[in-house]
Design a protein around this motif. Structure first.
Motif, short mmCIF file in Angstrom:
data_model
loop_
_atom_site.label_atom_id
_atom_site.label_comp_id
_atom_site.label_asym_id
_atom_site.label_seq_id
_atom_site.Cartn_x
_atom_site.Cartn_y
_atom_site.Cartn_z
N ASN A 31 0.86 -1.24 0.07
CA ASN A 31 0.13 0.01 -0.02
C ASN A 31 0.75 1.31 -0.03
O ASN A 31 1.30 1.95 1.14
CB ASN A 31 -0.71 0.13 1.08
N VAL A 32 1.31 1.67 -1.28
CA VAL A 32 1.82 3.04 -1.25
C VAL A 32 1.32 4.27 -0.89
O VAL A 32 2.15 5.29 -0.69
CB VAL A 32 2.49 3.01 -2.66
N PHE A 33 0.14 4.32 -0.76
CA PHE A 33 -0.73 5.42 -0.34
C PHE A 33 -0.65 5.61 1.29
O PHE A 33 -1.30 6.54 1.59
CB PHE A 33 -2.03 5.31 -0.89
N LYS A 34 -0.47 4.61 2.08
CA LYS A 34 -0.48 4.69 3.45
C LYS A 34 0.36 5.85 3.94
O LYS A 34 1.43 6.04 3.55
CB LYS A 34 -0.17 3.60 4.12
N LYS A 55 0.10 12.70 4.73
CA LYS A 55 0.97 13.39 5.87
C LYS A 55 2.29 13.77 5.49
O LYS A 55 2.77 14.65 6.22
CB LYS A 55 1.09 12.21 6.92
N ASN A 56 2.78 13.26 4.34
CA ASN A 56 4.12 13.77 3.82
C ASN A 56 4.12 15.04 2.83
O ASN A 56 3.72 14.93 1.93
CB ASN A 56 4.89 12.67 3.19
N HIS A 57 4.14 16.17 3.70
CA HIS A 57 3.63 17.35 3.00
C HIS A 57 4.74 17.75 1.75
O HIS A 57 4.59 18.32 0.82
CB HIS A 57 3.67 18.57 3.60
N LEU A 58 6.06 17.37 2.12
CA LEU A 58 7.05 17.66 1.26
C LEU A 58 6.73 16.86 -0.14
O LEU A 58 6.90 17.26 -1.31
CB LEU A 58 8.57 17.24 1.77
N PHE A 59 6.49 15.68 -0.05
CA PHE A 59 6.46 14.66 -0.94
C PHE A 59 4.97 15.32 -1.84
O PHE A 59 5.13 15.41 -3.04
CB PHE A 59 5.94 13.21 -0.55
N MET A 60 3.98 15.51 -1.23
CA MET A 60 2.79 16.05 -1.89
C MET A 60 3.03 17.20 -2.52
O MET A 60 2.54 17.42 -3.67
CB MET A 60 1.62 16.20 -0.90
#
Length: 155
Positions: free
Chosen positions: A64-67, A71-76
């Motif tokens: 599940n790569v979406f878990k 919460k990871n604001h930098l990634f988003m």
């Protein structure tokens, strides 16, 4: 898993590079415009494959790569900025990048091809990975050939 992604992307990009005008039904366009549309589509598809694969690369060991992704604001932020820049480049900076605008159907196909990387990566996680890395099988050959070379220089 990465191998499966690489094969998928190479296959898709090569297919569209060599048969893209026919697949995308660009025969009615002028030859120059059809070539530019095909190349823009390939570029757009490649970028979206990378954007969607970022999710897979974020947690390569988990199914599940979406878990916890939100919460990871930098990634988003990186995903959003990359997507916005891609839209700006294709839609407004065509002259600078020598590309043309894509119609909505080509945009949808580009994104859909990129989305395929998600289930592909999920399936790739079921492929067993050997405990011993592939290069470990070749180390004995490399070591002995180096030793032979050194002994040959000394003798």
């Amino acid at each position: 898993m990465e191998f499966l992604q690489a094969i998928y992307q190479i296959a898709i990009l090569l297919i569209f590079n060599f048969s893209g005008k026919k697949i995308l039904r660009l025969q009615n366009e002028s030859p120059d415009n059809a070539e530019k549309m095909k190349n823009t589509f390939i570029f757009n598809t490649f970028v979206f494959c990378q954007i969607f694969n970022e999710f897979n690369a974020r947690k390569p060991e988990e199914r599940n790569v979406f878990k916890g992704v939100t919460k990871n604001h930098l990634f988003m932020g990186i995903v959003c900025v990359t997507t916005v820049f891609q839209i700006l480049i294709v839609e407004f900076l065509g002259k600078f990048f020598k590309i043309v605008r894509l119609n909505w159907s080509l945009w949808l196909v580009s994104v859909a091809i990129g989305v395929v990387s998600w289930p592909l990566a999920y399936l790739g996680k079921f492929i067993p990975v050997p405990v011993r890395p592939l290069q470990a099988y070749f180390k004995p050959c490399w070591k002995s050939s180096r030793r032979d070379e050194e002994e040959g220089r000394q003798g």
